[in-house]
Design a protein around this motif. Structure first.
Motif, PDB file in Angstrom:
ATOM      1  N   GLY B 205       1.143  -0.725  -0.467  1.00 14.30           N
ATOM      2  CA  GLY B 205      -0.100   0.572   0.056  1.00 14.30           C
ATOM      3  C   GLY B 205       0.337   1.092  -0.229  1.00 14.30           C
ATOM      4  O   GLY B 205       0.499   2.222  -0.548  1.00 14.30           O
ATOM      5  N   ASP B 206       1.595   1.380   0.707  1.00 16.90           N
ATOM      6  CA  ASP B 206       2.859   2.246   0.878  1.00 16.90           C
ATOM      7  C   ASP B 206       3.677   2.845  -0.589  1.00 16.90           C
ATOM      8  O   ASP B 206       3.755   3.633  -0.808  1.00 16.90           O
ATOM      9  CB  ASP B 206       3.682   1.949   1.934  1.00 16.90           C
ATOM     10  CG  ASP B 206       3.477   2.433   3.347  1.00 16.90           C
ATOM     11  OD1 ASP B 206       2.108   2.681   3.723  1.00 16.90           O
ATOM     12  OD2 ASP B 206       3.687   2.393   4.527  1.00 16.90           O
ATOM     13  N   ILE B 208       2.473   1.676  -3.265  1.00 18.37           N
ATOM     14  CA  ILE B 208       2.176   2.505  -4.247  1.00 18.37           C
ATOM     15  C   ILE B 208       1.412   3.887  -4.144  1.00 18.37           C
ATOM     16  O   ILE B 208       1.591   4.220  -4.846  1.00 18.37           O
ATOM     17  CB  ILE B 208      -0.163   1.499  -4.266  1.00 18.37           C
ATOM     18  CG1 ILE B 208       0.695  -0.067  -5.233  1.00 18.37           C
ATOM     19  CG2 ILE B 208      -1.088   2.870  -4.905  1.00 18.37           C
ATOM     20  CD1 ILE B 208      -0.507  -0.933  -5.176  1.00 18.37           C
ATOM     21  N   ASP B 209       0.744   4.393  -3.455  1.00 18.08           N
ATOM     22  CA  ASP B 209       0.830   5.655  -2.259  1.00 18.08           C
ATOM     23  C   ASP B 209       2.019   6.461  -3.088  1.00 18.08           C
ATOM     24  O   ASP B 209       2.207   7.497  -3.753  1.00 18.08           O
ATOM     25  CB  ASP B 209       0.658   5.459  -1.352  1.00 18.08           C
ATOM     26  CG  ASP B 209      -0.744   5.000  -0.441  1.00 18.08           C
ATOM     27  OD1 ASP B 209      -1.938   5.181  -1.350  1.00 18.08           O
ATOM     28  OD2 ASP B 209      -0.892   5.078   0.741  1.00 18.08           O
ATOM     29  N   LEU B 210       2.832   5.685  -2.847  1.00 19.96           N
ATOM     30  CA  LEU B 210       4.783   6.992  -2.608  1.00 19.96           C
ATOM     31  C   LEU B 210       4.729   6.928  -4.050  1.00 19.96           C
ATOM     32  O   LEU B 210       5.844   7.808  -4.779  1.00 19.96           O
ATOM     33  CB  LEU B 210       6.149   6.611  -2.425  1.00 19.96           C
ATOM     34  CG  LEU B 210       5.386   6.384  -0.277  1.00 19.96           C
ATOM     35  CD1 LEU B 210       6.277   5.804  -0.249  1.00 19.96           C
ATOM     36  CD2 LEU B 210       5.760   7.562   0.228  1.00 19.96           C
ATOM     37  N   THR B 336      10.031   6.636   4.824  1.00 17.54           N
ATOM     38  CA  THR B 336       8.927   5.547   4.778  1.00 17.54           C
ATOM     39  C   THR B 336       9.727   4.063   5.459  1.00 17.54           C
ATOM     40  O   THR B 336       8.892   3.161   6.574  1.00 17.54           O
ATOM     41  CB  THR B 336       7.804   5.408   3.953  1.00 17.54           C
ATOM     42  OG1 THR B 336       7.797   6.842   3.513  1.00 17.54           O
ATOM     43  CG2 THR B 336       6.654   4.357   4.243  1.00 17.54           C
TER      44      THR B 336
END
Lengths: 356, 362
Positions: B205-206, B208-210, B336
């Motif tokens: 998830g991180d 893809i978000d980044l 992150t």
């Protein structure tokens, strides 16, 4: 057989015999027997130092050539025979560089920590014999004293790291202290098995006790723990965390330049030599050549064993990465300490049964 | 010990280039991290505005020392899209082959640098040794070893030399064998596993978000590969697998790149077999881009999705060029990934995401 003391004494007496007719009466105390004893001790110190330092040059050369072959390259080839003098050239280069003391260091501690680190490491050489005739001092508790002096160094590394006003050095120094605490204890415990079997703390007696069987056979676990402890103690890969170059630049040596850095590197190899020498004394029969001892002098046997052991450490360096400080401490307390205890139990059992 | 900031860079062995990573540490644990880039800004986008289209090809090579060819190819693809030129099929196959050779070169360089970050210098030299073989191949086809200047608008500069195919197959056989040797050094080594497993985990998830792309995204378990999902050149005719790993740690990123090298060799073999004869340059290549034309082109760089945005204004120079580098996105994901890890893992983590500052700072 003539030992080193008698050899140096005969040279000193010969030299004094040449000059004593010109020595005036007021200076006669300079050639009294007490003075001669002092000269002999100084001369022995010089001989031991020079030979050990030459030995370190050889070891650096072995490391460079051997690791180069493991890495599929050639290592030094140009300077001297097979690049043998490359170390001398590198040392000369470092010697000719400007000595820089960075701003903001605690100057007194910065210099003294280095002096004490080098001094304490070289002092150990007085207690490390090369054979039963080639030694500086053969004291009763030799092994104990070697460890006492040898393991002082992390303390000096710690204050050197603190004095430099640099965060990398500080972290390096702290790691050194943490490493010292977690590896000193298994290192000491791993030796206890050997001491029990030999019944002595004197290096020569430990070696002579191995005339029938090398202690590596009954005390294999002890050797395993010992060599890992020595690796951590002399700060070689995989335990070179205090000078981990990838994250800490050069760790505690970051702010030491020119010949100061050269001396640190040199002493690091000197400590490697002492570590290998200790392992050879304790586990591989020191200078005893067994049934083949007639073919070579004991000093040669000793050095060959040291070099072979050192090559194994180089091999390890070529095949292992640096491990992390928390993993290092975990290995020290959770793996090595129980293994060292097990080794002591085996040694006690063997001694009690009278099998060794 | 109180919390303190440690500057890693711009002159630091960890950085592989010229950038700064500020990490806030509490003892050995990282509590905050700030990456700073921009030390190597050369204004390549602006220089491109002042050069004619073919003049910028060697400049695009200079975007990254690790994978020069993929950047000059991206530039050429963008210009081709802008002008509406389509390269002949043989040229497209040659481009696929050279791009995959470039990917192997890049991943071998990455593997060498990563091993050196972990402190195992032997593994620095072994991949470098095999990288030479593939650089020899690129030298054979283009004359260059690091900067190739090989693609042209509408095709490639020259056809493959005589013994190219058999030489390529020979070197691929060598690398296939040596990859097993690397795996013996890395995967069979418990210490490597200690340093890489469960270290620097990037959750899908991180990622893809980044906007993380490329091997780093696939290592987090997202099966996304531009060569499959938005095919360019002849990738849709070739059969290859998308290399995905599940855990998202440094070890997964290492495994993805190792498998990608195998897939690249697989692609090269297929492309060599399927390559048709024919011209290597398009018949008619215009010198100018149409007025008001604007394109956005993406390719799968070895580090992720690189993209270029270009506006033409009717002259022989682009009106505006924008370059989006995957390494820039990956560096911006550093905080992150880093927070919660230890300072000793910074080289391991930042090495594993494959940073190239040339393309980041442009």
């Amino acid at each position: 057989m003539m030992d080193l003391y008698e050899l140096v004494e005969s040279i000193v007496v010969m030299l004094i015999g040449w000059i004593d007719q010109w020595v005036p009466d007021q200076l006669a105390f300079l050639i009294s027997p007490t003075s001669i004893h002092a000269y002999v001790v100084l001369g022995m110190a010089a001989v031991i130092l020079v030979i050990c330092l030459l030995n370190v040059v050889v070891m650096i050369w072995i490391e460079r050539k051997f690791i180069a072959r493991l890495m599929d390259r050639r290592g030094p080839t140009e300077v001297g025979f097979m690049g043998f003098l490359q170390n001398v050239a590198d040392g000369l280069k470092l010697f000719l560089k400007e000595v820089i003391t960075p701003q903001g260091v605690d100057r007194w501690v910065y210099v003294m920590a280095l002096v004490l680190y080098i001094g304490s490491s070289i002092t150990v050489l007085a207690l490390v014999p090369m054979s039963d005739r080639f030694f500086m001092a053969n004291v009763e508790g030799g092994l104990f004293m070697i460890f006492a002096i040898f393991t002082l160094a992390p303390f000096f590394i710690f204050i050197a790291g603190w004095s430099q006003n640099n965060k990398y050095s500080l972290i390096g120094g702290m790691r050194s202290a943490a490493q010292m605490i977690s590896y000193e204890i298994p290192l000491m415990l791993s030796v206890i098995g050997v001491i029990l079997m030999a019944g002595s703390l004197s290096i020569s007696e430990i070696v002579n006790a191995q005339s029938s069987i090398w202690f590596i056979i009954p005390s294999f676990i002890g050797f395993f723990v010992f060599i890992i402890g020595v690796l951590a103690e002399v700060e070689r890969i995989p335990f070179d965390l205090p000078e981990a170059e990838a994250e800490l630049v050069e760790g505690w040596t970051t702010e030491y330049g020119s010949i100061r850095f050269g001396l640190i590197m040199f002493v690091a190899y000197l400590r490697g030599y002492v570590g290998c020498a200790l392992a050879v004394f304790l586990f591989f029969g020191g200078w005893l050549g067994g049934p083949f001892s007639a073919y070579m002098p004991p000093e040669a046997w000793f050095l060959i064993k040291v070099y072979i052991l050192f090559m194994i450490l180089v091999w390890l360096r070529a095949s292992a990465p640096r491990i992390r400080i928390d993993q290092l401490i975990q290995i020290g307390w959770k793996r090595l300490l129980p293994l060292a205890m097990l080794n002591i139990m085996i040694a006690v059992f063997l001694s009690a049964m009278g099998w060794i | 010990m109180a919390e303190m900031w440690v500057n890693m860079g711009p002159q630091h062995p960890m950085t592989h280039g010229l950038w700064t990573l500020k990490v806030k540490i509490d003892g050995e644990t990282i509590t905050d991290a700030i990456p700073e880039v921009g030390y190597l800004h050369r204004g390549i986008e602006k220089i491109m505005e002042n050069r004619t289209f073919p003049q910028s090809i060697p400049l695009a090579d200079r975007l990254c020392y690790g994978s020069a060819h993929s950047w000059s190819s991206l530039y050429v693809f963008t210009v081709e899209d802008l002008m509406g030129v389509v390269a002949p099929e043989r040229a497209q196959y040659i481009r696929v082959i050279t791009l995959e050779i470039q990917r192997i070169i890049n991943h071998l360089l990455w593997l060498a640098a990563y091993a050196a970050d972990l402190g195992i210098l032997t593994m620095f030299l072994y991949p470098m040794r095999e990288r030479e073989l593939f650089m020899d191949l690129m030298q054979m086809i283009s004359g260059g070893r690091l900067m190739y200047d090989y693609t042209r608008i509408g095709g490639v500069r020259n056809d493959t030399p005589d013994r190219f195919e058999e030489e390529t197959l020979k070197q691929i056989a060598v690398l296939e064998e040596k990859l097993l040797e690397y795996e013996g050094m890395m995967d069979d080594n418990d210490m490597i596993l200690m340093r890489t497993m469960e270290v620097g985990v990037l959750k899908p998830g991180d990622a893809i978000d980044l906007g993380v792309t490329g091997p780093n995204l696939r290592a987090s378990g997202v099966p996304y590969d531009l060569r499959r999902h938005d095919p360019y050149l002849v990738y849709d005719k070739l059969d290859f697998a998308i290399c995905v790993e599940k855990r998202g740690d440094c070890y997964s990123r290492y495994r993805v790149r190792m498998n990608e090298m195998r897939e690249s060799m697989n692609i090269i073999k297929q492309a060599l077999k399927d390559m048709p004869a024919g011209p290597i340059m398009a018949q008619k290549v215009p010198k100018t881009a149409p007025k008001g034309s604007e394109v956005f082109t993406r390719t799968a760089d070895p580090r992720g999705d690189s993209s270029m945005h270009m506006i033409g204004n009717g002259t022989d120079k682009p009106y505006r060029v924008d370059i989006k580098s995957p390494a820039f996105i990956n560096i911006s994901a550093a905080p992150t990934i880093l927070i919660g890890n230890r300072i000793a893992d910074v080289p391991s983590i930042m090495g594993s995401i494959d940073v190239c500052i040339g393309e980041t700072d442009r």
